[in-house]
Scaffold this motif. Structure first.
Motif, mmCIF file in Angstrom:
data_model
loop_
_atom_site.group_PDB
_atom_site.id
_atom_site.type_symbol
_atom_site.label_atom_id
_atom_site.label_comp_id
_atom_site.label_asym_id
_atom_site.label_seq_id
_atom_site.Cartn_x
_atom_site.Cartn_y
_atom_site.Cartn_z
ATOM 1 N N GLU A 62 -16.707 -1.317 1.809
ATOM 2 C CA GLU A 62 -16.613 -0.223 0.846
ATOM 3 C C GLU A 62 -15.284 0.496 1.024
ATOM 4 O O GLU A 62 -14.887 0.815 2.152
ATOM 5 N N GLY A 63 -14.580 0.738 -0.078
ATOM 6 C CA GLY A 63 -13.293 1.404 0.027
ATOM 7 C C GLY A 63 -12.815 1.935 -1.310
ATOM 8 O O GLY A 63 -13.564 1.979 -2.288
ATOM 9 N N ARG A 64 -11.556 2.321 -1.341
ATOM 10 C CA ARG A 64 -10.923 2.866 -2.542
ATOM 11 C C ARG A 64 -10.234 1.740 -3.297
ATOM 12 O O ARG A 64 -9.507 0.940 -2.711
ATOM 13 N N PHE A 65 -10.452 1.701 -4.613
ATOM 14 C CA PHE A 65 -9.845 0.646 -5.414
ATOM 15 C C PHE A 65 -8.389 0.970 -5.707
ATOM 16 O O PHE A 65 -8.056 2.050 -6.200
ATOM 17 N N ALA A 66 -7.512 0.035 -5.378
ATOM 18 C CA ALA A 66 -6.086 0.134 -5.682
ATOM 19 C C ALA A 66 -5.631 -1.237 -6.165
ATOM 20 O O ALA A 66 -6.303 -2.250 -5.938
ATOM 21 N N PHE A 67 -4.477 -1.274 -6.804
ATOM 22 C CA PHE A 67 -4.048 -2.540 -7.396
ATOM 23 C C PHE A 67 -2.562 -2.509 -7.701
ATOM 24 O O PHE A 67 -1.931 -1.447 -7.773
ATOM 25 N N LEU A 68 -2.015 -3.702 -7.907
ATOM 26 C CA LEU A 68 -0.701 -3.864 -8.527
ATOM 27 C C LEU A 68 -0.913 -4.726 -9.757
ATOM 28 O O LEU A 68 -1.240 -5.905 -9.656
ATOM 29 N N ASP A 69 -0.750 -4.120 -10.929
ATOM 30 C CA ASP A 69 -0.876 -4.828 -12.195
ATOM 31 C C ASP A 69 0.497 -5.389 -12.547
ATOM 32 O O ASP A 69 1.427 -4.636 -12.825
ATOM 33 N N LEU A 70 0.603 -6.710 -12.538
ATOM 34 C CA LEU A 70 1.895 -7.369 -12.754
ATOM 35 C C LEU A 70 2.308 -7.403 -14.223
ATOM 36 O O LEU A 70 3.409 -7.856 -14.536
ATOM 37 N N LEU A 71 1.473 -6.899 -15.117
ATOM 38 C CA LEU A 71 1.766 -7.012 -16.543
ATOM 39 C C LEU A 71 2.824 -6.015 -17.014
ATOM 40 O O LEU A 71 3.638 -6.338 -17.874
ATOM 41 N N VAL A 80 0.812 -1.218 0.000
ATOM 42 C CA VAL A 80 0.000 0.000 0.000
ATOM 43 C C VAL A 80 0.853 1.279 0.000
ATOM 44 O O VAL A 80 0.599 2.184 -0.794
ATOM 45 N N PRO A 81 1.893 1.403 0.862
ATOM 46 C CA PRO A 81 2.697 2.637 0.826
ATOM 47 C C PRO A 81 3.488 2.807 -0.470
ATOM 48 O O PRO A 81 4.008 3.901 -0.726
ATOM 49 N N LEU A 82 3.593 1.752 -1.272
ATOM 50 C CA LEU A 82 4.378 1.802 -2.508
ATOM 51 C C LEU A 82 3.534 2.145 -3.730
ATOM 52 O O LEU A 82 4.074 2.280 -4.835
ATOM 53 N N LEU A 83 2.249 2.289 -3.537
ATOM 54 C CA LEU A 83 1.366 2.588 -4.660
ATOM 55 C C LEU A 83 1.445 4.066 -5.016
ATOM 56 O O LEU A 83 1.586 4.931 -4.150
ATOM 57 N N PHE A 84 1.354 4.355 -6.302
ATOM 58 C CA PHE A 84 1.338 5.736 -6.771
ATOM 59 C C PHE A 84 -0.109 6.215 -6.873
ATOM 60 O O PHE A 84 -0.978 5.485 -7.367
ATOM 61 N N SER A 85 -0.362 7.431 -6.449
ATOM 62 C CA SER A 85 -1.668 8.032 -6.681
ATOM 63 C C SER A 85 -1.911 8.164 -8.180
ATOM 64 O O SER A 85 -0.981 8.467 -8.941
ATOM 65 N N HIS A 86 -3.152 7.961 -8.610
ATOM 66 C CA HIS A 86 -3.458 8.112 -10.035
ATOM 67 C C HIS A 86 -3.171 9.537 -10.513
ATOM 68 O O HIS A 86 -2.919 9.766 -11.697
ATOM 69 N N THR A 87 -3.164 10.509 -9.604
ATOM 70 C CA THR A 87 -2.904 11.897 -9.990
ATOM 71 C C THR A 87 -1.436 12.147 -10.309
ATOM 72 O O THR A 87 -1.113 13.189 -10.902
ATOM 73 N N VAL A 88 -0.542 11.227 -9.941
ATOM 74 C CA VAL A 88 0.884 11.450 -10.185
ATOM 75 C C VAL A 88 1.188 11.482 -11.685
ATOM 76 O O VAL A 88 2.172 12.093 -12.116
ATOM 77 N N THR A 114 -7.462 3.587 -17.725
ATOM 78 C CA THR A 114 -6.210 3.793 -18.437
ATOM 79 C C THR A 114 -5.025 3.212 -17.681
ATOM 80 O O THR A 114 -4.095 2.673 -18.280
ATOM 81 N N GLU A 115 -5.050 3.318 -16.357
ATOM 82 C CA GLU A 115 -3.898 2.913 -15.554
ATOM 83 C C GLU A 115 -3.716 1.405 -15.464
ATOM 84 O O GLU A 115 -2.703 0.936 -14.929
ATOM 85 N N ILE A 116 -4.667 0.643 -15.951
ATOM 86 C CA ILE A 116 -4.643 -0.804 -15.756
ATOM 87 C C ILE A 116 -4.629 -1.510 -17.114
ATOM 88 O O ILE A 116 -5.249 -1.054 -18.068
ATOM 89 N N ALA A 117 -3.891 -2.606 -17.198
ATOM 90 C CA ALA A 117 -3.794 -3.362 -18.452
ATOM 91 C C ALA A 117 -4.734 -4.558 -18.470
ATOM 92 O O ALA A 117 -5.072 -5.060 -19.538
ATOM 93 N N SER A 137 -3.490 13.027 -18.106
ATOM 94 C CA SER A 137 -2.451 12.159 -17.575
ATOM 95 C C SER A 137 -1.718 11.499 -18.733
ATOM 96 O O SER A 137 -2.310 11.248 -19.791
ATOM 97 N N PHE A 138 -0.422 11.220 -18.538
ATOM 98 C CA PHE A 138 0.370 10.513 -19.532
ATOM 99 C C PHE A 138 1.040 9.323 -18.862
ATOM 100 O O PHE A 138 1.767 9.482 -17.882
ATOM 101 N N LEU A 139 0.773 8.122 -19.386
ATOM 102 C CA LEU A 139 1.286 6.894 -18.795
ATOM 103 C C LEU A 139 2.078 6.139 -19.850
ATOM 104 O O LEU A 139 1.552 5.749 -20.890
ATOM 105 N N ASN A 140 3.345 5.929 -19.551
ATOM 106 C CA ASN A 140 4.218 5.267 -20.512
ATOM 107 C C ASN A 140 4.137 3.752 -20.354
ATOM 108 O O ASN A 140 4.007 3.233 -19.245
#
Length: 451
Positions: free
Chosen positions: A379-388, A66-74, A334-337, A139-142
């Motif tokens: 109920e909460g905020r959706f966060a994830f680690l996409d391993l792709l 959780v502390p390693l996740l980036f905010s979508h606003t970054v 967009t942030e998820i594959a 937002s721009f995501l490489n």
């Protein structure tokens, strides 16, 4: 790609890809997260900064992610002046803080706008995607060409699940632009690859979606809402919008006629609710009633109702019009594959290569079964680690409010956990979201750009 990550991602081709109990893949997901962390911490300084700040040296639990996740606003944390002043080398410097690949090979000499900047990135082998910029900034995501290929494979097995598997044998109708550097357009292009029959693929327009236009329109809408737009600016904006709307309506009617001409064969249609209502209007003018579409047709509908007057029963009207067709749906961004398809019971399922991390509203604490009510819901905020992803760190905290069912079984009979189909946003359209880590992430990036 690290071996355990690959093992999990490769499971997407298996029939039970979206039907695996958490206990079965929990350990593999943790090992894969640790594998990825070890690699990315050496490649992305922002991730290393977050890890050092949190005192995390390895991943032994989901809570440590959780502390390693980036905010979508970054992904829109660049100073707007970089774009306004054509400082495209500084935009590259900003993008580098969030990318694995070295973007210094991009020639930005003579670049005039953001669309040309994106073209130069693509020409150099990068695959950035831009969001719609509803808050006034895009937002721009490489990511990489390999990420794009793996995403297409995932979509092949996720889009249509559990109702139908992808085969490139249908007339395909995409009710939007088919060219540009937007994530929705990328999805449309993947759809062409996985579903479209050669010579029978149609889009609303072949004109590219220009990110510069999207960004300017979003900024103007924000200025109007805030009361800072000048009267002459509003007048010019509204006149241009009316012209674009008339052209869009004309293009939509032409496309609707093509759709109606193909209604007796299996086709695939993807569009917004308002566009589907326009197809119904065209059908009525031609004397075409409800339920005349081939039962193996695939119809996808959603969104597109903001600022549009539709009847209260528009969803029912669309359902009656198409009749007994296949109606798959999925949750994604967009942030998820890796798409999360919706089952027959209306629940969203996840693939083994996607780690769900549902947090509290601030994005600082992982929710567990202990936070659930008597029914197993929380109920909460959706966060994830996409391993792709190979092109960037795939850990993100989103702005979405979700309800998770921690139960190990779904009403459809498959294994859980699942997400309910009641997803909303924590912030209103045009507003930025507030997440606990966002300020520190932005401050770090500003410091890196100042060096």
């Amino acid at each position: 790609m690290t071996p355990i990550r690959k093992q999990l991602l490769d499971q997407i081709v298996e029939p039970n890809a979206f039907d695996q109990p958490q206990a079965q893949i929990h350990e593999l997901q943790l090992l894969a997260a640790q594998e990825l962390f070890e690699v990315r911490i050496e490649q992305i300084p922002l991730l290393r900064h977050r890890a050092e700040e949190a005192g995390i040296t390895r991943i032994d639990s989901f809570e440590q992610l959780v502390p390693l996740l980036f905010s979508h606003t970054v992904y829109k944390s660049y100073p707007q002046t970089f774009i306004d002043n054509n400082q495209w080398d500084r935009m590259l410097q900003w993008l580098q803080t969030l990318s694995v690949a070295d973007v210094s090979n991009v020639d930005v000499t003579g670049v005039k706008d953001v669309d040309e900047w994106l073209e130069r990135l693509y020409a150099a082998g990068h695959r950035p995607l831009a969001t719609s910029g509803s808050s006034g900034k895009c937002s721009f995501l490489n990511h990489t060409a390999a990420d794009q290929e793996n995403k297409a494979l995932h979509y092949k097995h996720a889009t249509g699940w559990p109702f139908v598997r992808a085969e490139p044998n249908r007339a395909l109708f995409w009710l939007g632009p088919i060219n540009g550097y937007n994530s929705a357009i990328e999805s449309a292009q993947i759809g062409r690859l996985n579903w479209g029959r050669a010579g029978a693929m149609y889009a609303l327009t072949e004109e590219p979606l220009l990110i510069s236009e999207v960004s300017r329109a979003a900024a103007m809408r924000k200025a109007i809402a805030e009361g800072t737009a000048l009267p002459e600016e509003i007048q010019a904006f509204e006149a241009a919008a009316r012209l674009k709307a008339r052209q869009g309506a004309e293009d939509m009617r032409k496309l609707a006629d093509k759709i109606l001409d193909h209604r007796h064969e299996p086709i695939m249609i993807s569009g917004l609710w308002a566009q589907h209502m326009m197809i119904i209007e065209c059908a009525r003018e031609r004397g075409i009633g409800d339920g005349e579409f081939h039962p193996q047709s695939i119809v996808q509908a959603g969104g597109g109702i903001k600022g549009v007057v539709l009847p209260a029963d528009y969803q029912d009207q669309v359902a009656r019009f198409y009749g007994n067709v296949i109606r798959p749906a999925a949750y994604g961004m967009t942030e998820i594959a890796q798409l999360m398809p919706r089952c027959e019971a209306g629940r969203y399922h996840r693939a083994p290569g996607l780690i769900w991390l549902i947090t509290d509203e601030s994005g600082e604490r992982l929710l567990t079964m202990e936070d659930a009510n008597a029914e197993g819901f929380a109920e909460g905020r959706f966060a994830f680690l996409d391993l792709l992803y190979e092109g960037r760190w795939g850990g993100v905290i989103t702005g979405d409010k979700v309800t998770v069912d921690f139960s190990d079984s779904c009403p459809c009979g498959r294994h859980g956990p699942t997400l309910l189909d009641n997803i909303t946003r924590f912030s209103q359209i045009g507003q930025d979201d507030h997440i606990g880590c966002a300020g520190t992430l932005d401050a770090y990036i500003r410091g890196a750009l100042a060096e």
